[in-house]
Design an enzyme around this catalytic site. Structure first.
Site, PDB file in Angstrom:
ATOM      1  CG  HIS A 182      -1.511   1.353   1.547  1.00  0.00           C
ATOM      2  ND1 HIS A 182      -2.487   1.932   0.785  1.00  0.00           N
ATOM      3  CD2 HIS A 182      -1.229   2.232   2.538  1.00  0.00           C
ATOM      4  CE1 HIS A 182      -2.798   3.117   1.304  1.00  0.00           C
ATOM      5  NE2 HIS A 182      -2.037   3.337   2.368  1.00  0.00           N
ATOM      6  CG  ASP A 189       6.027  17.729 -26.993  1.00  0.00           C
ATOM      7  OD1 ASP A 189       6.386  17.203 -25.924  1.00  0.00           O
ATOM      8  OD2 ASP A 189       5.209  17.202 -27.779  1.00  0.00           O
ATOM      9  CD1 TRP A 242       6.495   3.541   4.128  1.00  0.00           C
ATOM     10  CD2 TRP A 242       7.561   4.253   2.278  1.00  0.00           C
ATOM     11  NE1 TRP A 242       6.929   4.811   4.349  1.00  0.00           N
ATOM     12  CE2 TRP A 242       7.585   5.279   3.238  1.00  0.00           C
ATOM     13  CE3 TRP A 242       8.163   4.479   1.042  1.00  0.00           C
ATOM     14  CZ2 TRP A 242       8.195   6.512   3.001  1.00  0.00           C
ATOM     15  CZ3 TRP A 242       8.767   5.708   0.809  1.00  0.00           C
ATOM     16  CH2 TRP A 242       8.780   6.713   1.789  1.00  0.00           C
ATOM     17  CB  SER A 288      10.579   6.004 -14.479  1.00  0.00           C
ATOM     18  OG  SER A 288       9.505   6.883 -14.633  1.00  0.00           O
ATOM     19  CB  SER A 289      11.809   9.464 -10.613  1.00  0.00           C
ATOM     20  OG  SER A 289      10.643   8.880 -10.164  1.00  0.00           O
ATOM     21  CG  HIS A 293      12.416  14.921   5.243  1.00  0.00           C
ATOM     22  ND1 HIS A 293      11.322  14.723   6.034  1.00  0.00           N
ATOM     23  CD2 HIS A 293      12.349  16.208   4.839  1.00  0.00           C
ATOM     24  CE1 HIS A 293      10.640  15.847   6.118  1.00  0.00           C
ATOM     25  NE2 HIS A 293      11.236  16.766   5.411  1.00  0.00           N
ATOM     26  CD  GLU A 317       9.530  10.212  -2.813  1.00  0.00           C
ATOM     27  OE1 GLU A 317      10.475  10.516  -3.559  1.00  0.00           O
ATOM     28  OE2 GLU A 317       8.395   9.891  -3.229  1.00  0.00           O
ATOM     29  CE1 TYR A 340       8.475  20.002   3.117  1.00  0.00           C
ATOM     30  CE2 TYR A 340       9.982  18.316   3.896  1.00  0.00           C
ATOM     31  CZ  TYR A 340       9.079  19.331   4.159  1.00  0.00           C
ATOM     32  OH  TYR A 340       8.771  19.648   5.436  1.00  0.00           O
ATOM     33  CB  SER A 372       0.748  28.883  -5.734  1.00  0.00           C
ATOM     34  OG  SER A 372       1.245  28.423  -4.513  1.00  0.00           O
ATOM     35  CG  HIS A 390      12.583  14.587  10.850  1.00  0.00           C
ATOM     36  ND1 HIS A 390      12.354  15.792  10.254  1.00  0.00           N
ATOM     37  CD2 HIS A 390      12.161  13.668   9.957  1.00  0.00           C
ATOM     38  CE1 HIS A 390      11.822  15.617   9.074  1.00  0.00           C
ATOM     39  NE2 HIS A 390      11.686  14.328   8.862  1.00  0.00           N
ATOM     40  CG  HIS A 391      11.857  10.213   8.959  1.00  0.00           C
ATOM     41  ND1 HIS A 391      10.510  10.137   8.743  1.00  0.00           N
ATOM     42  CD2 HIS A 391      12.288  11.271   8.232  1.00  0.00           C
ATOM     43  CE1 HIS A 391      10.145  11.094   7.904  1.00  0.00           C
ATOM     44  NE2 HIS A 391      11.206  11.803   7.581  1.00  0.00           N
ATOM     45  CB  THR A 450       5.750  25.162   5.936  1.00  0.00           C
ATOM     46  OG1 THR A 450       6.926  24.420   5.634  1.00  0.00           O
ATOM     47  CG2 THR A 450       4.546  24.392   5.449  1.00  0.00           C
ATOM     48  CE  LYS A 469       6.036  27.176  -0.674  1.00  0.00           C
ATOM     49  NZ  LYS A 469       5.553  27.712  -1.935  1.00  0.00           N
ATOM     50  NE  ARG A 496       4.065   3.355  10.439  1.00  0.00           N
ATOM     51  CZ  ARG A 496       4.897   4.035   9.637  1.00  0.00           C
ATOM     52  NH1 ARG A 496       5.808   4.831  10.153  1.00  0.00           N
ATOM     53  NH2 ARG A 496       4.808   3.934   8.329  1.00  0.00           N
TER      54      ARG A 496
HETATM   55  C1  HEM Z   1      -7.775   5.616   0.571  1.00  0.00           C
HETATM   56  C2  HEM Z   1      -7.199   6.288   1.524  1.00  0.00           C
HETATM   57  C3  HEM Z   1      -6.161   5.655   2.410  1.00  0.00           C
HETATM   58  C4  HEM Z   1      -6.360   4.861   3.484  1.00  0.00           C
HETATM   59  C5  HEM Z   1      -7.688   4.412   4.056  1.00  0.00           C
HETATM   60  C6  HEM Z   1      -5.073   4.513   4.012  1.00  0.00           C
HETATM   61  C7  HEM Z   1      -4.854   3.704   5.113  1.00  0.00           C
HETATM   62  C8  HEM Z   1      -3.624   3.387   5.630  1.00  0.00           C
HETATM   63  C9  HEM Z   1      -3.385   2.653   6.829  1.00  0.00           C
HETATM   64  C10 HEM Z   1      -4.463   2.095   7.756  1.00  0.00           C
HETATM   65  C11 HEM Z   1      -2.040   2.553   7.005  1.00  0.00           C
HETATM   66  C12 HEM Z   1      -1.349   1.941   8.204  1.00  0.00           C
HETATM   67  C13 HEM Z   1      -0.921   0.582   8.059  1.00  0.00           C
HETATM   68  C14 HEM Z   1      -0.229   0.155   9.305  1.00  0.00           C
HETATM   69  O1  HEM Z   1       0.767   0.791   9.712  1.00  0.00           O
HETATM   70  O2  HEM Z   1      -0.670  -0.818   9.914  1.00  0.00           O
HETATM   71  C15 HEM Z   1      -1.419   3.211   5.930  1.00  0.00           C
HETATM   72  C16 HEM Z   1      -0.061   3.333   5.739  1.00  0.00           C
HETATM   73  C17 HEM Z   1       0.542   4.120   4.773  1.00  0.00           C
HETATM   74  N1  HEM Z   1      -0.100   4.900   3.828  1.00  0.00           N
HETATM   75 FE1  HEM Z   1      -2.102   4.979   3.543  1.00  0.00          FE
HETATM   76  N2  HEM Z   1      -4.116   5.098   3.253  1.00  0.00           N
HETATM   77  C18 HEM Z   1      -4.741   5.817   2.254  1.00  0.00           C
HETATM   78  C19 HEM Z   1      -4.131   6.569   1.265  1.00  0.00           C
HETATM   79  C20 HEM Z   1      -2.768   6.811   1.162  1.00  0.00           C
HETATM   80  C21 HEM Z   1      -2.158   7.676   0.186  1.00  0.00           C
HETATM   81  C22 HEM Z   1      -2.884   8.486  -0.904  1.00  0.00           C
HETATM   82  C23 HEM Z   1      -0.862   7.658   0.416  1.00  0.00           C
HETATM   83  C24 HEM Z   1       0.085   8.495  -0.417  1.00  0.00           C
HETATM   84  C25 HEM Z   1       1.306   8.489  -0.456  1.00  0.00           C
HETATM   85  C26 HEM Z   1      -0.600   6.743   1.525  1.00  0.00           C
HETATM   86  C27 HEM Z   1       0.643   6.431   2.053  1.00  0.00           C
HETATM   87  C28 HEM Z   1       0.867   5.541   3.078  1.00  0.00           C
HETATM   88  C29 HEM Z   1       2.172   5.147   3.547  1.00  0.00           C
HETATM   89  C30 HEM Z   1       3.522   5.627   3.004  1.00  0.00           C
HETATM   90  C31 HEM Z   1       1.975   4.258   4.603  1.00  0.00           C
HETATM   91  C32 HEM Z   1       3.036   3.569   5.441  1.00  0.00           C
HETATM   92  C33 HEM Z   1       3.173   2.161   5.023  1.00  0.00           C
HETATM   93  C34 HEM Z   1       4.082   1.450   5.940  1.00  0.00           C
HETATM   94  O3  HEM Z   1       3.811   1.434   7.142  1.00  0.00           O
HETATM   95  O4  HEM Z   1       5.103   0.932   5.467  1.00  0.00           O
HETATM   96  N3  HEM Z   1      -1.802   6.250   1.961  1.00  0.00           N
HETATM   97  N4  HEM Z   1      -2.409   3.733   5.095  1.00  0.00           N
HETATM   98 CU   LIG Z   2      11.061  13.720   7.131  1.00  0.00          CU
END
Ligand code: HEM
Ligand SMILES: [Cu+2]
Ligand SMILES: [Cu+2]
Lengths: 273, 524
Positions: B76, B105, B141, B168-169, B252, B254, B256, B267, B301-302, B327, B330, B449
């Site tokens: 996810h 283009d 992740w 790609s990025s 970090h 990332e 931003y 803006s 800080h992480h 921030t 802004k 978490r």
């Molecule tokens: C549909 C809306 C979303 C829901 C309901 C949702 C829900 C969750 C939940 C419940 C977790 C926690 C999992 C855990 O630690 O047990 C999580 C982790 C995370 N979410 Fe989302 N999320 C959503 C959208 C997004 C979006 C748009 C991003 C954009 C970048 C995102 C990025 C992340 C990241 C980076 C984690 C951390 C994963 C990890 O712990 O390795 N999420 N999300």
């Molecule tokens: Cu950070």
């Protein structure tokens, strides 16, 4: 919006905010049980008030503008687009606010790091998926045991009703005396783990091959529960930490019992040979 | 530019059907593909999120075994960050940057095609890793070793996917930098560029700086896993904490990378719908640049709980808190732009205001997390989950929605259904807060978490959060419907559907011609 309704709104937000703090442990940090945890608690409340004030300020202005400066009420757009004075002000004030938040935090960081002159030193080792404790120095030196989740699997798979301390109970609690400075050395056997007891305000990663340390002094006897706080694989959610804080005499008694028991183990082993 | 000339010569007889998309070098076609890809990934990542929230609906293990649960959270996170948010911004840049600077283009049209077509490869690697023996990566992740050294083939597929996504990025970023620096219309000096272009220029530099670091990190992990090195293995003289330093040196900046283009979109939109120029344009530019620079010196800080020395913790605390200043500038500038404007509240404006409102909440919890003693309590809890969803979902994602509604009339020459779009906004706004606000409380009260099951005191808030999450997920299907409806038919859009628009794209016809500016406009 009239100024009266703005006042009512601000008042009720502040009230809601304040009352939410009263229910402490459900909406807020657990009740602090050490000096450090108390500092953290207070700084968090202080930070919340600052955030609330800024929030009300910024969005007060923005929502006033949203209500008054809209085309549908015939408001004509002004055309200003910068003001050095204003910009200097709103750069400086946040800086000062941040200093006010950083100052107490700095003192706490330094205090948290001071693990010197401890009364008892215990090594906590993270395993996939349980904790091992070795009393290295101080009263109880030599005691060593493992501490594993004691919630029956049937509760996890919903075959039995869940108990009160579901997932927060272990077979062997970590036992320490009240009011003594306890230093915990953390390390791990396999992957990263983290030793966390919220009531004491301590969380420290346990890193395989390295040692780190933390300290706490418990204010009151009782049972304090925490969990592993670093993803360590399948059963990361199932390796809690329970610290049992005892009065000094009871602790001495516990140490004596433990040592007698291990002596008995040694004797039977010797007899068996 | 020779490359551009070449594309230019062919513009009337490009292939049609599927080959049009496979071989295209047109910035609009590529932008469209980026956006659709990103939406598909958003739905995939959203599906995984629904799985997570369903498991967490009640205490006990119901539908996902712990190991699979960990794979769900890991994928996810990866899919949302690398598959949904980043490509969406690149898609917006592809469409908008040439139009906003008066260019025909992108600078490297063929490389542009490549940087897109790498993405589906990486995306399929990530998704198919669920079906290999051992399952998908399950180390989060952030894939910290030694845990990530334990997994099976799924982890290698993840590493490979990250390599591809990084390549790609980097290509995309180089393309954007070159386009912006070389192809602006005569008279458009740097300090006359639209904010969206500025924020993307700075973001692209950040990408070029940190994506190679990520590539290095995953390569070291790969050699640790298979070729006997011990970069991160203490038994061989390495250090697991080293991984975290290198990862967050990428990680970090990332975050931003995912928020600066969002600042740019907002803006653009706020002044348009306030019918008033952006307040403090140059301070916006400087604020963006200082955020980018500061973002490179705050990574640890992480890592406040890994046990750094006090000086280290203090340095990273102060540096992080300092980011709050630009921030804040802004946010104040946006507010001042709205102040005494003549506002209307079409959907792009609603999403932008929603962005500011919720992003500020995410900013507050960010400052709280920066304070070391407090962070030691909330690190790796649901408080952090709430914090970064406030900045990523109601931040980055809301800004993307705002941008799509804002520019959709230009892209397809038709208006979207304003009523439904407003509904999409309000549903997203409400369900988002139901899903994520309560997670602050869960984190404070002590819920870690990345756990598939939790103790009983967390039950009610988790249920509320899951209900909000399901609602939020469903509302996004409405977005899909609105976009399809707009493309299929819908009221014809004027060349300048928003009367406050001032940037160059509004001088083109709607829908925009295949090649944006054949003759560059002159900016006075
Ligand atoms: C549909 C809306 C979303 C829901 C309901 C949702 C829900 C969750 C939940 C419940 C977790 C926690 C999992 C855990 O630690 O047990 C999580 C982790 C995370 N979410 Fe989302 N999320 C959503 C959208 C997004 C979006 C748009 C991003 C954009 C970048 C995102 C990025 C992340 C990241 C980076 C984690 C951390 C994963 C990890 O712990 O390795 N999420 N999300
Ligand atoms: Cu950070
Ligand atoms: Cu763990």
């Amino acid at each position: 919006m009239s100024s009266k309704s703005v006042m009512t709104l601000v008042g009720s937000v502040a009230l809601a905010f304040y009352s939410s703090m009263a229910f402490s442990s459900k909406y807020n940090f657990q009740e602090p049980q050490s000096v450090i945890a108390q500092d953290i608690y207070d700084q968090h409340i202080w930070a919340l008030w600052i955030c609330l004030a800024i929030f009300v300020g910024v969005f007060g202005v923005m929502f006033y503008s949203i209500v008054k400066h809209r085309k549908s009420v015939g408001y004509k757009a002004a055309n200003f687009h910068h003001s050095t004075t204003v910009e200097v002000i709103w750069t400086t004030i946040p800086l000062l606010i941040l200093v006010a938040m950083a100052y107490p935090a700095t003192k706490t960081v330094i205090a948290m790091k001071d693990t010197s002159a401890s009364d008892i030193t215990i090594k906590a080792t993270g395993y996939q998926w349980m904790w091992g404790y070795d009393y290295l120095q101080g009263e109880g030196e030599g005691i060593s045991f493992y501490s594993k989740l004691s919630t029956p699997p049937a509760q996890v798979t919903n075959k039995e009703p869940k108990g009160e301390n579901y997932l927060l109970e272990v077979d062997n609690n970590l036992v320490v005396p009240v009011g003594k400075k306890i230093r915990v050395i953390t390390t791990a056997n396999d992957v990263l783990h983290a030793w966390w007891v919220p009531a004491f305000g301590v969380k420290q990663d346990a890193i395989p091959g390295f040692i780190r340390d933390l300290w706490f002094t418990a204010d009151k006897p009782g049972l304090y529960r925490g969990q592993c706080a670093e993803l360590c694989g399948k059963d990361h959610g199932f390796m809690p930490i329970v610290v049992e804080v005892l009065e000094q005499e009871k602790y001495a008694q516990w140490v004596a019992d433990k040592q007698k028991a291990s002596a008995a183990v040694v004797t039977t082993a010797a007899v068996g040979n | 530019m020779a490359v551009v000339q070449d594309v230019h010569g062919h513009h009337d007889h490009h292939p049609s059907g599927i080959m049009r998309w496979v071989t295209t070098t047109n910035h609009k076609d590529i932008g469209t593909m980026y956006l659709w890809f990103s939406f598909a990934m958003f739905l995939t990542g959203g599906f995984l999120a629904m799985g997570i929230r369903a498991e967490l609906f009640m205490p006990g293990i119901q539908i996902l075994e712990p190991e699979l649960f960990n794979s769900f959270t890991t994928l996810h996170g990866l899919i949302m960050v690398f598959g949904a948010i980043m490509p969406a911004f690149v898609g917006l840049a592809n469409w908008q940057v040439p139009m906003m600077i008066g260019a025909p283009d992108m600078a490297f049209a063929r490389m542009n095609n490549w940087s897109f077509w790498l993405l589906p490869v990486a995306g399929s690697l990530l998704i198919s890793s669920f079906f290999v023996p051992g399952g998908a990566a399950a180390g989060g992740w952030t894939f910290y070793p030694p845990l990530s050294a334990q997994g099976g083939l799924g982890v290698d597929m993840m590493i490979f996917a990250i390599h591809i996504l990084g390549a790609s990025s980097i290509m995309g970023a180089i393309n954007i930098i070159t386009t912006i620096l070389n192809m602006r219309a005569p008279g458009m000096t740097l300090m006359k560029m639209p904010m969206f272009v500025w924020t993307w220029l700075i973001t692209a530099y950040l990408l070029v700086l940190v994506m190679p670091v990520l590539a290095g990190t995953v390569t070291m992990l790969l050699t640790d896993r298979h070729f006997g090195t011990s970069f991160f293995n203490a038994a061989g003289g390495g250090d697991p904490v080293l991984f975290q330093h290198v990862f967050w040196f990428f990680g970090h900046p990332e975050v931003y990378i995912m928020i600066l283009p969002a600042f740019g979109i907002v803006s653009e939109i706020i002044p348009t719908f306030s019918r008033k120029p952006l307040f403090g344009y140059s301070s916006m530019v400087y604020a963006t640049a200082s955020i980018a620079i500061l973002s490179c010196v705050v990574w640890a800080h992480h890592m406040f709980t890994v046990g750094m020395p006090a000086v280290g913790q203090l340095f990273f605390m102060y540096a992080t808190m300092l980011i709050a200043v630009p921030t804040g500038v802004k946010v104040f500038n946006w507010t001042a732009t709205m102040w005494r404007g003549s506002m209307t509240f079409e959907t792009p404006m609603l999403f932008s205001i929603g962005f500011i409102f919720l992003f500020v909440i995410g900013g507050f919890s960010g400052v709280v997390c920066a304070i070391v003693p407090i962070d030691i309590q909330v690190q790796d809890t649901y408080y952090v989950i709430a914090h970064f969803h406030y900045v990523l979902v109601s931040g980055a994602l809301f800004a993307i929605f705002a941008g799509v509604y804002y520019w959709l009339p230009k892209w397809c020459g038709r208006m979207y259904d304003e009523k439904l779009a407003k509904m999409h906004f309000w549903l997203s706004m409400i369900f988002f807060n139901v899903a994520f606000f309560v997670q602050h409380f869960l984190g404070l009260a002590g819920m870690p978490r990345r756990i598939p099951d939790y103790s009983l005191q967390f039950a009610d808030f988790n249920m509320i959060s899951s209900i909000g999450a399901f609602g939020f997920g469903l509302s996004q299907l409405l977005f899909l419907y609105i976009v399809i409806k707009c493309i299929r038919g819908g009221e014809k859009a004027a060349d300048k559907p928003w009367d406050g628009g001032t940037t160059l794209e509004w001088t083109l016809p709607s829908p925009a011609p295949y090649h944006s500016f054949e003759t560059p406009p002159v900016i006075k």
